[in-house]
Design an enzyme around this catalytic site. Structure first.
Site, PDB file in Angstrom:
ATOM      1  N   LYS A 143      39.085  -1.613  -6.203  1.00 20.42           N
ATOM      2  CA  LYS A 143      38.412  -1.517  -4.908  1.00 20.42           C
ATOM      3  C   LYS A 143      37.548  -0.260  -4.894  1.00 20.42           C
ATOM      4  CE  LYS A 143      39.129  -1.072   0.083  1.00 20.42           C
ATOM      5  NZ  LYS A 143      40.081  -1.002   1.204  1.00 20.42           N
ATOM      6  N   GLU A 198      41.358   4.713  13.379  1.00 20.34           N
ATOM      7  CA  GLU A 198      42.350   4.723  12.296  1.00 20.34           C
ATOM      8  C   GLU A 198      43.154   6.020  12.246  1.00 20.34           C
ATOM      9  OE1 GLU A 198      42.658   3.539   7.554  1.00 20.34           O
ATOM     10  OE2 GLU A 198      40.714   3.628   8.545  1.00 20.34           O
TER      11      GLU A 198
END
Length: 404
Positions: A143, A198
């Site tokens: 990723k 977040e």
């Protein structure tokens, strides 16, 4: 020019922020003004250096505030404020950042020039290169989170306080302002302003919580289309795989420090005013309650939600493919006290403001199966929060009611 006494006072002050530090959420709000000292560089752990400053003689709040940069090798910007207001909810924020009075004949809204850096086409090309590297299994890459920026230039100084007020209207986020340049330094006042959904990590006593988000979809104005976007995200194998990379990394890093650590098997939906996200709430109990929230934040940061996996290899790819330094974007903002308690939030959906200029950032997680065009569209969606607060679209045009 200031006189000799003013100059000496300015030189003695290690950091005199022109703007307050602020963290604003529906749960808790902190507003810090002034500065009693900066956390010094050194070989000891960051939490120890912060504690030494917090416990220094003299009156003042017993905590540090500030930001961690994206680059783990770069210096953090942490300081002890001279004054602190703190409240459940947003009451102290409203007192510190009151809206301006309505004045007849007020100035028209600013005019803006917007320059994408890199261009959307160049960003899509970088995504394609990231996918190629992962397909070749370079350095085991699974990723890579790639970002792009917009450079905005206004015809007058940007009001960072007004931007923060606008961003704080979304109850689902934590709005923040971190002053980065001292008043009287000769530089334009510079601050990191944003609204993050977040939570990197919070710590109270032995209890720790992290709530990573990864996997995103743009919200729709119509209810049926909005539900379809949410359900499509929750069912997306690609997005769930991207999200799992983040959760696994956080669990692996926290496990040696915890006697208990738990997370749901499947992610849940989390929403802001403009985006749907996949989120997982991770809760643990520390072996040592004295462990600093700042050290734990530094351990976790940057997670695969803003960097990638493996972390070091993804960071190298980001440096090669993005073409600019992130600075404090995709870093962390927060606070830590003498007991090691604190809260640190991922510095996304943010802009660096300096005088008439603002640099906005937005990123997307790239994994096998990602589409360069779709990832570019995701970054455009993530710019919406900041651009909407400024009243413009990605091209600098005043937003219509339909876009709002």
């Amino acid at each position: 020019m200031c006189d000799a006494a003013e100059k000496a006072a300015a030189e003695a002050a290690p950091f005199a922020p022109a703007l307050p530090f602020a963290l604003v959420s529906g749960e808790e709000t902190l507003v810090g003004r002034g500065c009693l000292g900066l956390v010094e560089d050194g070989p000891s752990p960051l939490g120890e250096r912060a504690r030494a400053l917090i416990e220094a003689e003299g009156a003042g709040p017993r905590l540090v505030v500030g930001a961690l940069p994206f680059d783990r090798a770069a210096a953090p910007h942490l300081y002890r404020p001279a004054e602190l207001s703190r409240s459940a909810g947003r009451s102290c924020f409203a007192a510190a950042f009151p809206p301006p009075s309505l004045v007849r004949g007020a100035a028209p809204p600013p005019r803006w020039e917007v320059t994408p850096e890199p261009s959307l086409v160049a960003y899509e090309s970088a995504v394609a290169e990231a996918l190629s590297r992962m397909a070749r299994r370079e350095e085991g890459l699974r990723k890579i989170v790639l970002s792009r920026s917009l450079r905005l230039l206004a015809d007058r100084a940007i009001d960072a306080s007004a931007l923060l007020r606008a961003l704080s209207e979304d109850a689902s986020v934590t709005a923040f302002c971190v002053p980065l340049v001292a008043a009287g330094s000769g530089e334009a006042s510079r601050a990191l302003v944003g609204a993050t959904p977040e939570l990197l990590l919070s710590k109270r006593g032995a209890r720790v919580v992290s709530h990573p988000l990864a996997g995103s979809a743009r919200r729709a104005r119509e209810d049926a289309a909005d539900r379809a976007a949410a359900e499509g995200l929750l069912a997306s194998e690609k997005d769930r795989r991207e999200h799992r990379e983040v959760v696994t990394a956080i669990l692996d890093l926290l496990a040696p420090y915890c006697t208990e650590l738990a997370a749901p098997e499947a992610p849940a939906l989390a929403a802001t005013a403009s985006m749907w996200h996949l989120g997982t709430r991770i809760v643990g109990r520390l072996r040592d309650a004295a462990t600093s929230a700042l050290d734990l934040a530094a351990l976790l940061h940057p997670t695969p939600a803003v960097c990638g996996t493996p972390r070091a290899a993804a960071a190298r790819a980001i440096a090669e493919l993005e073409g600019y330094k992130r600075g404090f974007y995709a870093g962390a903002v927060g606070w830590c006290d003498a007991a090691g308690d604190g809260a640190w939030h991922v510095a996304i959906r943010c802009a660096e403001i300096a005088g008439r200029e603002a640099r906005l950032f937005a990123g997307a997680g790239i994994v096998a199966g990602s589409d360069p065009v779709a990832e570019g569209e995701e970054t455009s969606a993530k710019f919406t929060a900041l651009l909407g607060a400024l009243g413009i679209d990605e091209h600098g045009r005043v937003r219509s009611e339909e876009q709002a």
